[in-house]
Design a protein around this motif. Sequence first.
Motif, PDB file in Angstrom:
ATOM      1  N   ALA A 311      27.766  43.216  68.831  1.00  0.00           N
ATOM      2  CA  ALA A 311      26.607  44.104  68.666  1.00  0.00           C
ATOM      3  C   ALA A 311      26.038  44.546  70.011  1.00  0.00           C
ATOM      4  CB  ALA A 311      25.531  43.397  67.842  1.00  0.00           C
ATOM      5  N   ILE A 312      26.174  43.704  71.045  1.00  0.00           N
ATOM      6  CA  ILE A 312      25.703  44.074  72.381  1.00  0.00           C
ATOM      7  C   ILE A 312      26.675  45.028  73.059  1.00  0.00           C
ATOM      8  CG2 ILE A 312      25.183  43.176  74.692  1.00  0.00           C
ATOM      9  CD1 ILE A 312      24.334  40.556  73.324  1.00  0.00           C
ATOM     10  N   ALA A 313      27.968  44.766  72.899  1.00  0.00           N
ATOM     11  CA  ALA A 313      28.993  45.512  73.640  1.00  0.00           C
ATOM     12  C   ALA A 313      29.145  46.953  73.163  1.00  0.00           C
ATOM     13  CB  ALA A 313      30.339  44.790  73.526  1.00  0.00           C
ATOM     14  N   ILE A 314      29.042  47.185  71.884  1.00  0.00           N
ATOM     15  CA  ILE A 314      29.306  48.533  71.357  1.00  0.00           C
ATOM     16  C   ILE A 314      28.346  49.579  71.930  1.00  0.00           C
ATOM     17  CG2 ILE A 314      29.273  49.945  69.255  1.00  0.00           C
ATOM     18  CD1 ILE A 314      30.578  47.595  67.792  1.00  0.00           C
ATOM     19  N   PRO A 315      27.034  49.355  71.920  1.00  0.00           N
ATOM     20  CA  PRO A 315      26.156  50.361  72.545  1.00  0.00           C
ATOM     21  C   PRO A 315      26.270  50.403  74.062  1.00  0.00           C
ATOM     22  CG  PRO A 315      24.865  48.484  71.781  1.00  0.00           C
ATOM     23  CD  PRO A 315      26.238  48.306  71.243  1.00  0.00           C
ATOM     24  N   GLY A 316      26.754  49.319  74.693  1.00  0.00           N
ATOM     25  CA  GLY A 316      26.895  49.306  76.149  1.00  0.00           C
ATOM     26  C   GLY A 316      28.154  49.971  76.655  1.00  0.00           C
ATOM     27  N   TYR A 317      29.048  50.337  75.749  1.00  0.00           N
ATOM     28  CA  TYR A 317      30.345  50.902  76.146  1.00  0.00           C
ATOM     29  C   TYR A 317      30.199  52.205  76.923  1.00  0.00           C
ATOM     30  CZ  TYR A 317      35.083  52.796  75.659  1.00  0.00           C
ATOM     31  OH  TYR A 317      36.329  53.325  75.914  1.00  0.00           O
ATOM     32  N   SER A 318      29.245  53.028  76.563  1.00  0.00           N
ATOM     33  CA  SER A 318      29.133  54.372  77.139  1.00  0.00           C
ATOM     34  C   SER A 318      28.512  54.401  78.524  1.00  0.00           C
ATOM     35  CB  SER A 318      28.323  55.277  76.197  1.00  0.00           C
ATOM     36  OG  SER A 318      27.040  54.733  75.975  1.00  0.00           O
ATOM     37  N   HIS A 319      27.876  53.305  78.970  1.00  0.00           N
ATOM     38  CA  HIS A 319      27.312  53.267  80.319  1.00  0.00           C
ATOM     39  C   HIS A 319      27.614  51.907  80.940  1.00  0.00           C
ATOM     40  CE1 HIS A 319      24.232  52.735  77.145  1.00  0.00           C
ATOM     41  NE2 HIS A 319      23.888  51.649  77.825  1.00  0.00           N
ATOM     42  N   PHE A 320      28.905  51.672  81.125  1.00  0.00           N
ATOM     43  CA  PHE A 320      29.399  50.358  81.499  1.00  0.00           C
ATOM     44  C   PHE A 320      28.967  49.929  82.898  1.00  0.00           C
ATOM     45  CE2 PHE A 320      32.938  47.914  83.505  1.00  0.00           C
ATOM     46  CZ  PHE A 320      32.669  46.711  82.885  1.00  0.00           C
ATOM     47  N   GLU A 321      29.029  50.837  83.889  1.00  0.00           N
ATOM     48  CA  GLU A 321      28.724  50.432  85.266  1.00  0.00           C
ATOM     49  C   GLU A 321      27.306  49.876  85.383  1.00  0.00           C
ATOM     50  OE1 GLU A 321      29.746  53.462  84.529  1.00  0.00           O
ATOM     51  OE2 GLU A 321      31.688  53.799  85.477  1.00  0.00           O
ATOM     52  N   THR A 322      26.357  50.547  84.743  1.00  0.00           N
ATOM     53  CA  THR A 322      24.967  50.086  84.797  1.00  0.00           C
ATOM     54  C   THR A 322      24.816  48.734  84.113  1.00  0.00           C
ATOM     55  OG1 THR A 322      24.205  52.376  84.764  1.00  0.00           O
ATOM     56  CG2 THR A 322      22.593  50.684  84.227  1.00  0.00           C
ATOM     57  N   VAL A 323      25.469  48.579  82.958  1.00  0.00           N
ATOM     58  CA  VAL A 323      25.426  47.309  82.239  1.00  0.00           C
ATOM     59  C   VAL A 323      26.016  46.200  83.094  1.00  0.00           C
ATOM     60  CG1 VAL A 323      26.345  46.042  80.252  1.00  0.00           C
ATOM     61  CG2 VAL A 323      25.474  48.365  79.954  1.00  0.00           C
ATOM     62  N   LEU A 324      27.162  46.492  83.735  1.00  0.00           N
ATOM     63  CA  LEU A 324      27.840  45.478  84.533  1.00  0.00           C
ATOM     64  C   LEU A 324      27.002  45.057  85.728  1.00  0.00           C
ATOM     65  CD1 LEU A 324      30.400  43.818  84.993  1.00  0.00           C
ATOM     66  CD2 LEU A 324      31.366  45.749  86.253  1.00  0.00           C
ATOM     67  N   GLU A 325      26.450  46.016  86.451  1.00  0.00           N
ATOM     68  CA  GLU A 325      25.645  45.682  87.626  1.00  0.00           C
ATOM     69  C   GLU A 325      24.422  44.853  87.240  1.00  0.00           C
ATOM     70  OE1 GLU A 325      22.889  47.680  91.117  1.00  0.00           O
ATOM     71  OE2 GLU A 325      23.586  48.886  89.439  1.00  0.00           O
ATOM     72  N   ASN A 326      23.693  45.310  86.229  1.00  0.00           N
ATOM     73  CA  ASN A 326      22.483  44.597  85.821  1.00  0.00           C
ATOM     74  C   ASN A 326      22.791  43.194  85.321  1.00  0.00           C
ATOM     75  OD1 ASN A 326      20.858  46.771  86.468  1.00  0.00           O
ATOM     76  ND2 ASN A 326      20.907  47.628  84.422  1.00  0.00           N
ATOM     77  N   PHE A 327      23.894  43.067  84.571  1.00  0.00           N
ATOM     78  CA  PHE A 327      24.231  41.755  84.031  1.00  0.00           C
ATOM     79  C   PHE A 327      24.677  40.801  85.135  1.00  0.00           C
ATOM     80  CE2 PHE A 327      27.356  38.781  82.189  1.00  0.00           C
ATOM     81  CZ  PHE A 327      26.480  38.061  81.413  1.00  0.00           C
ATOM     82  N   MET A 328      25.489  41.284  86.090  1.00  0.00           N
ATOM     83  CA  MET A 328      25.916  40.424  87.191  1.00  0.00           C
ATOM     84  C   MET A 328      24.715  39.942  87.999  1.00  0.00           C
ATOM     85  SD  MET A 328      29.092  39.819  87.150  1.00  0.00           S
ATOM     86  CE  MET A 328      28.936  39.841  85.381  1.00  0.00           C
TER      87      MET A 328
END
Length: 436
Positions: A311-328
């Motif tokens: 459920a978290i990954a599906i909406p995050g698919y379209s803006h991956f770089e931002t999700v990855l940076e913030n999560f790291m």
Amino acid sequence: MVVSSFAIGILAQKLFFLGFTDACLVCFFFNMIGVIPVCYFSTFGSRFGLRQMVLSRFWFGWHGVKIIAIFNILACLGWSAVNSIVGAELIHAVNNDVPGYAGIIIISICTLLVTFFGYKIVHVYEFWSWIPTTIVFLIILGVFAHSGDFVNLPMGFGVSEMGSVLSFGSVIYGFATGWSSYAADYTVYQPSNQSRTNIFFAVWIGLMIPLLFTEMLGIAIMTATTLNDGVNKYADGYAASGTGGLLAAVLFDPLGGFGKFCLVILALSIIANNCPNIYSVGLAVQVLGGKLTQRVPRFVWTAVGTGVYIAIAIPGYSHFETVLENFMNFIGYWLAIYEGIAFADHFIYKRRMAAYVLAHYDQPSKLPPGIAAIFAFCCGIAGMVCGMSQVWFVGPIALKAGEAPYGGDVGFELGFAFSFVSYAVARRFELKFFGR
């Protein structure tokens, strides 16, 4: 040796505009810093036979560790979501008819099937799965080197460069240190008399070699997106399908169908990366205590966790770089605080393994009250806020560490320092008043 770490390397040029040499130097030094806690905590598993969250009771107390367990659960689910997005991008690059959400579900269900049957199956899968992915990465390296499309992007300078180095370093650190909160989970099966030095360096080698190889490979290949020779297949591929599209640009033209096969292998490598994450969710949930968490079998929590990170990954698919940076950055922040408290207690107050009374691990009245740890955790958060550099907030110290308005991220450094010092002081008073 998975494609998620390759995706970390891509961020150097994509988000932080670093050159090749400076990005590789950041990659090397911040990985060196990040893996040390993972290696050290791994040595506790064999000596004590306790999982990382249970072991943390000796630092945070019976009740305080529940806060850490919640953060660990969130981290495990976040890791799994981020990794599954990378796998979905690869599947989409192989077949454009497979949407991102379908790739995420495929990766997630395959991971659940492996973790469903417990540690032994997870161990066997992890033991062998690195071999085909290593071969594929070597093929990628050879094909890209032969293409001659590498661009030696120049190193930056000044305050802007400093801010970029610190911010990318924070991402690298977060990825490298991400296993700290469940390091001992996978060394508890080692003999109790196993050499701690052997374990430390086995983990160090097992982390540093693949991290440096895959991240630096990502840094190198991403430079090709800056080529100015008309149509740029690397930039177009990345725009179309992120990491998967970039790797497709490297492999498809020279290798054709075999290149697609290689991408499928890399997509399945995400399963190996997600297995420890999702397996440890069940362990962390049980540390929360209560009849519900204790009586429900671990595989149920694994299944529930799988549904949550899908459920978290599906909406995050379209803006991956931002999700990855913030999560790291989130990973780096909270784990730096956790490590600061754990190291302060271990090196200042316990100092040796014999100081841990293992019989107390499930006796709340004999464990530390946890007041000093929670106080230090809050102080660490204060340090983190002062040093963090995010799109939505830049701390006052971070602003001085880079070019305005973005600054340079020093959140994990300050989080560690604040929590270490505050715990070292507060624990002395806690021992004085409570005697435990």
